[in-house]
Design an enzyme around this catalytic site. Structure first.
Site, PDB file in Angstrom:
ATOM      1  N   GLU A 152     100.329  45.694  30.381  1.00 12.87           N
ATOM      2  CA  GLU A 152      99.256  45.985  29.422  1.00 12.87           C
ATOM      3  C   GLU A 152      99.829  46.502  28.104  1.00 12.87           C
ATOM      4  O   GLU A 152      99.336  46.149  27.025  1.00 12.87           O
ATOM      5  CB  GLU A 152      98.273  47.004  30.005  1.00 12.87           C
ATOM      6  N   LYS A 155      92.332  57.317  33.657  1.00  9.65           N
ATOM      7  CA  LYS A 155      92.451  57.262  35.120  1.00  9.65           C
ATOM      8  C   LYS A 155      93.303  58.395  35.691  1.00  9.65           C
ATOM      9  O   LYS A 155      93.216  58.692  36.883  1.00  9.65           O
ATOM     10  CB  LYS A 155      92.980  55.896  35.542  1.00  9.65           C
ATOM     11  N   PHE A 197      91.485  42.601  40.037  1.00 10.05           N
ATOM     12  CA  PHE A 197      92.128  41.734  41.015  1.00 10.05           C
ATOM     13  C   PHE A 197      91.568  40.330  40.858  1.00 10.05           C
ATOM     14  O   PHE A 197      90.363  40.156  40.660  1.00 10.05           O
ATOM     15  CB  PHE A 197      91.826  42.205  42.442  1.00 10.05           C
ATOM     16  N   HIS A 254      90.597  56.024  39.300  1.00 10.66           N
ATOM     17  CA  HIS A 254      90.198  54.637  39.031  1.00 10.66           C
ATOM     18  C   HIS A 254      88.856  54.394  39.736  1.00 10.66           C
ATOM     19  O   HIS A 254      88.780  54.420  40.963  1.00 10.66           O
ATOM     20  CB  HIS A 254      91.276  53.688  39.561  1.00 10.66           C
ATOM     21  N   HIS A 297      93.264  49.913  30.350  1.00 11.53           N
ATOM     22  CA  HIS A 297      92.944  49.870  31.779  1.00 11.53           C
ATOM     23  C   HIS A 297      93.857  50.879  32.484  1.00 11.53           C
ATOM     24  O   HIS A 297      93.398  51.619  33.336  1.00 11.53           O
ATOM     25  CB  HIS A 297      93.130  48.452  32.308  1.00 11.53           C
ATOM     26  N   CYS A 312      87.661  44.887  39.215  1.00  9.02           N
ATOM     27  CA  CYS A 312      87.680  46.045  38.314  1.00  9.02           C
ATOM     28  C   CYS A 312      87.266  45.686  36.882  1.00  9.02           C
ATOM     29  O   CYS A 312      87.200  46.567  36.031  1.00  9.02           O
ATOM     30  CB  CYS A 312      89.043  46.707  38.340  1.00  9.02           C
TER      31      CYS A 312
END
Lengths: 242, 398
Positions: free
Chosen positions: B306, B323, B386, B328, B295, B161
């Site tokens: 985050e 998102k 990831f 996403h 994110h 991502c």
């Protein structure tokens, strides 16, 4: 300047039994490698895709003796195509079938129940970079590029740029690739790539910008098969096939 | 000069040339300030019914059964041709192909015998028209689009991502150091098919409701799809030809968590490193940033980590996540979100956080819930993938 090199490469083309059903079973396959010295915990091995199994010892060799700050060490990795599912999801996909079609009801029921939860983590190409970082503690600037030669060249250039601009104090640059499994070997045939498949990993440790050396890799390819992005770095570190 | 693959090798020539954005094309299911999402029958059977699908994108002839390729082609077409005579590069972040139903039915099910696959028969099937190989070559979309435009430099990032953000950073540096004159940079991804849903559902990442970043009861993300591309040029070149300057690229930073292949570092250590490096690269201080595009996936652990990182590095700067609006977009997330930030700058909007109805008190940063009718001047945009790869980009208005 290149200060260390680590490589895990086949030494010759051999008959590779899993490819017996293909027109040629020749492949450049690495025996092993022994991962124990390169893992924090033995159980971590179960998560490793083949390319990561090759990358860990190669990266570990290149990094051996490095006493700099791992938080500021860059990691720039070239990878090949997505690793195939080597049968892990077979039971799940079979369970979803009805009259040759993927059946939505079975998909949500038996298909889901049998689907291996860790499969996506084995098929993401950037897991090579992730496992090298996790096992070695590297936290610096990074890229993970896909695409054969151009990926090897790309990571080399990215590392040089990061070093030249002071974004990392040193850079571990490498590539890892494996195409000797049956699905990859078959797909290479489908794509018209008939030279024997290969696998391998190579990493170099740079402490300052360095020019990419060139090398004639034709003989190497004949001896150990196509190595995808590894070839680019073989040339980069001056491995001249004889 | 080394012309290997068209890439000019440049050492010790960090020019410092300013790089600007002169074009933006983006396709998402909707705008950042509107709830998108539709019930998908395949996702519904997995208990995660809502997905955010882009309307009006059909299969591109070059990318059959490959929606992410078709999305990339669509935005590529919208961006139009590069400046005449410019040495052009294409830098794209891409995601996992995963098996589609078509591929399963054409490539696998013919070899199913009594509930088991005849693996030898599958391997012996060398029919070059089978769908399997092409979709699984990550750089293929970059190559096809590069051939359309005569690009001299191609790069495909595969950083989960964080891929699209990494591509934009790489492209900006390539333009800045003179390797290319113009870069089309961004990302594309779509996993809107049953096996795509399944691969996230088994990890427990998808929301059974909808994505609600920073919301107290958040429970995962809504899967989306999309593509975005930016045209990047050196400022002097753009101004000389009278091109509209939408934004200026100021810097980027990346890091690795080195912690776990799926879970972020609980205190956001890697995220904080990426943001600090981006600030250093841009020559800015925390006080210079007036908006953070987080994110912000809407997972319990990820949002808290985050928020800790943002608070530690930037203090209480208004922070939003898109998102909850269009889902996403996986490997494309960094590009589509930065594209919308730049469009917001141009349109005079700072976007809030759709879906955050009750802020989780454990969130440590300042979440902007409602959009503001004034543009941010300097945006920092986070993308985390990831494998623990993190990337932060910083752009300024105009």
């Amino acid at each position: 300047m290149i200060v260390a090199v680590g490589a895990v490469l086949p030494t010759a083309l051999r008959v590779h039994a899993p490819l017996a059903a293909l027109p040629s079973a020749l492949a450049g396959v690495v025996v092993g490698p022994d991962l124990v010295p390169w893992l924090k915990r033995r159980k971590d091995a179960r998560l490793l895709p083949r390319a990561a199994e090759l990358a860990l010892p190669a990266a570990g060799q290149a990094l051996f003796g490095f006493d700099g700050d791992l938080e500021e060490l860059g990691l720039f990795v070239a990878v090949g195509r997505e690793p195939p599912d080597e049968g892990d999801a077979e039971a799940s996909i079979a369970a979803m079938a009805k009259d040759g079609r993927l059946d939505r009801a079975r998909f949500g029921d038996q298909g889901r129940a049998l689907y291996p939860p860790l499969l996506p983590l084995r098929t993401l190409p950037n897991m090579v970079l992730a496992h090298v970082a996790i096992q070695s503690g590297i936290r610096g600037e990074n890229v993970c590029l896909a695409g054969g030669f151009e990926a090897g060249v790309g990571v080399w250039d990215a590392a040089n740029d990061a070093l030249a601009s002071g974004r990392c104090v040193a850079a571990l640059v490498g590539a890892a690739f494996s195409a000797v499994d049956r699905a990859s070997a078959r797909d290479r045939h489908r794509l018209g790539q008939t030279e024997p498949p290969g696998e391998g990993a190579i990493f170099v440790l740079l402490v300052g910008p360095a020019v990419r050396p060139e090398a004639d890799l034709r003989v190497w390819r004949q001896r150990v098969g196509a190595l995808g992005p590894v070839e680019a770095l073989l040339g980069a570190v001056g491995v001249t096939p004889r | 000069m080394d012309l290997l693959f068209g890439r000019r090798q440049v050492l010790h020539e960090v020019t410092g040339a300013r790089v600007v954005v002169t074009g933006v094309a983006v396709r998402t299911a909707g705008r950042p300030d509107v709830k998108s999402g539709e019930v998908d029958a395949d996702a519904e059977v997995l208990g995660v019914p809502l997905v955010a699908r882009v309307a009006g994108v059909s299969d591109d002839p070059d990318f059959p059964d490959d929606r992410k390729g078709s999305l990339a082609s669509a935005v590529f077409g919208e961006l139009g041709a590069p400046p005449i005579g410019a040495r052009m590069g294409i830098f794209l972040g891409t995601g996992l192909s995963s098996l589609t139903p078509h591929e399963v039915e054409v490539d696998l099910y013919p070899w199913l015998r009594d509930g088991r696959f005849d693996r030898d028969a599958i391997v012996r099937d060398l029919d070059p028209t089978r769908p399997a190989p092409r979709r699984h070559v990550p750089e293929r979309v970059t190559h096809v689009l590069g051939a359309r435009m005569g690009a001299v430099s191609l790069e495909t990032s595969f950083s989960a991502c964080a891929a699209a953000a990494q591509s934009i950073a790489s492209a900006a540096r390539a333009v800045g150091r003179g390797e290319v004159d113009c870069a089309y940079a961004g990302g594309h991804d779509s996993m809107l098919h049953p096996l795509g849903y399944l691969s996230f559902a088994v990890l427990g990442a998808l929301s059974p409701t909808r994505g609600r970043p920073f919301h107290r009861g958040r429970d995962g993300f809504m899967i989306g799809e999309g593509a975005a591309m930016l045209r990047l040029e050196r400022e002097d070149d753009a101004r000389a030809r009278g091109a509209p300057v939408l934004a200026t690229f100021l810097g980027a930073g990346s890091s690795i968590d080195a912690h776990n292949v799926t879970a972020p570092h609980p205190e956001g250590r890697g995220a904080a490193l990426a943001m600090r490096r981006a600030l250093r690269d841009a020559g800015l201080t925390a006080a210079d940033v007036d908006y953070v595009n987080a994110h912000g996936t809407g997972t319990q652990v990820g949002d808290i980590a985050e928020s800790l990182a943002i608070a530690a590095v930037l203090g209480q700067v208004p922070t939003g996540s898109f998102k909850g609006a269009f889902g996403h977009c996986i490997a494309a997330a960094g590009a589509v979100e930065l594209a919308w930030c730049i469009l917001g700058m141009a349109e005079g909007t700072t976007y809030g956080t759709v879906g955050c109805e009750e802020l989780d008190p454990a969130i440590r940063c300042t979440v902007l819930v409602d959009s503001l009718s004034r543009p941010p001047n300097v945006v920092l945009s986070n993308s985390f993938g990831f494998g623990g790869q993190n990337c932060a980009l910083i752009v300024a208005r105009g």
